[in-house]
Design a protein around this motif. Sequence first.
Motif, PDB file in Angstrom:
ATOM      1  N   PHE A  67       0.795  -1.012   0.009  1.00 36.14           N
ATOM      2  CA  PHE A  67       0.132  -0.017  -0.243  1.00 36.14           C
ATOM      3  C   PHE A  67       0.772   1.356  -0.035  1.00 36.14           C
ATOM      4  O   PHE A  67       1.587   1.629   0.925  1.00 36.14           O
ATOM      5  CB  PHE A  67      -0.949  -0.042   1.171  1.00 36.14           C
ATOM      6  N   ASN A  99      -2.370  -9.123  -0.731  1.00 28.34           N
ATOM      7  CA  ASN A  99      -3.361  -9.224  -1.692  1.00 28.34           C
ATOM      8  C   ASN A  99      -2.819  -9.755  -3.174  1.00 28.34           C
ATOM      9  O   ASN A  99      -1.553  -9.593  -3.065  1.00 28.34           O
ATOM     10  CB  ASN A  99      -3.944  -7.772  -1.908  1.00 28.34           C
ATOM     11  N   LYS A 111      -8.858 -13.784   4.776  1.00 30.92           N
ATOM     12  CA  LYS A 111      -9.831 -12.629   3.933  1.00 30.92           C
ATOM     13  C   LYS A 111     -11.072 -13.455   3.797  1.00 30.92           C
ATOM     14  O   LYS A 111     -12.069 -12.843   3.806  1.00 30.92           O
ATOM     15  CB  LYS A 111      -9.095 -12.321   2.686  1.00 30.92           C
ATOM     16  N   THR A 120     -16.315  -7.947   0.747  1.00 30.61           N
ATOM     17  CA  THR A 120     -14.909  -7.809   0.124  1.00 30.61           C
ATOM     18  C   THR A 120     -13.837  -8.660   0.823  1.00 30.61           C
ATOM     19  O   THR A 120     -14.003  -8.689   2.097  1.00 30.61           O
ATOM     20  CB  THR A 120     -14.547  -6.476  -0.173  1.00 30.61           C
ATOM     21  N   LYS A 124      -7.883  -3.527   2.046  1.00 31.59           N
ATOM     22  CA  LYS A 124      -7.804  -2.153   1.644  1.00 31.59           C
ATOM     23  C   LYS A 124      -6.620  -1.275   1.937  1.00 31.59           C
ATOM     24  O   LYS A 124      -6.190  -0.432   1.366  1.00 31.59           O
ATOM     25  CB  LYS A 124      -9.043  -1.500   1.997  1.00 31.59           C
ATOM     26  N   TRP A 125      -6.100  -1.796   3.244  1.00 30.06           N
ATOM     27  CA  TRP A 125      -4.992  -0.715   3.801  1.00 30.06           C
ATOM     28  C   TRP A 125      -4.166  -1.438   4.765  1.00 30.06           C
ATOM     29  O   TRP A 125      -4.549  -2.473   5.355  1.00 30.06           O
ATOM     30  CB  TRP A 125      -5.496   0.404   3.998  1.00 30.06           C
ATOM     31  N   THR A 128      -5.138  -3.600   8.920  1.00 31.42           N
ATOM     32  CA  THR A 128      -6.287  -4.490   9.026  1.00 31.42           C
ATOM     33  C   THR A 128      -6.015  -5.624   9.829  1.00 31.42           C
ATOM     34  O   THR A 128      -4.843  -6.014   9.968  1.00 31.42           O
ATOM     35  CB  THR A 128      -6.687  -4.909   7.669  1.00 31.42           C
ATOM     36  N   GLY A 143     -11.152  -3.060  10.335  1.00 35.19           N
ATOM     37  CA  GLY A 143     -10.541  -2.040   9.175  1.00 35.19           C
ATOM     38  C   GLY A 143      -9.440  -1.450   9.852  1.00 35.19           C
ATOM     39  O   GLY A 143      -9.343  -1.271  11.275  1.00 35.19           O
TER      40      GLY A 143
END
Length: 159
Positions: A67, A99, A111, A120, A124-125, A128, A143
């Motif tokens: 990220f 990811n 996940k 999902t 995302k960042w 987590t 999150g």
Amino acid sequence: MTTVYDFSARLNNTEQHELAHYHDKVLLIVNTASQCGFTGQYAGLEQLYRQYCARGLVVLGFPCNQFRQQEPGSDQQIATFCQTHYDISFPLFSKIEVNGAHAHPLFRYLKHQAPGLFGTTAIKWNFTKFLVNRQGHAVQRFGPPAKPDTLTQAIEQLL
């Protein structure tokens, strides 16, 4: 059925480490980064670890550079940063991907066990967090904005 205990990962000292070592522990597994807006959460993660480790909580940190390249250092540089700035005593692993095609198998499993918002599976960042029960199943995902001190109730329910 697969559990987190079926996986292994390299510690930041390059030693391969079986997660079965944490059998019957509550785990908080986090993808981390040293140059992120959430990096200050290291302090809260360490506080949780120190507060609950005697009752069976283990925090596991997995540095990730996916990220915006917010974890560019070597494993040794990351370990030194975490020790110097946050006095980290919980296990820190080698840098991984969370990811994509090269995602670590543990994170692929996490996940799918604990999807994010709207189902999902992508992370995302950085920061987590996955809460894993004593049976080795991911039961909750938090999150990046979730500060570690807001996880105490969920952790206590599993301890």
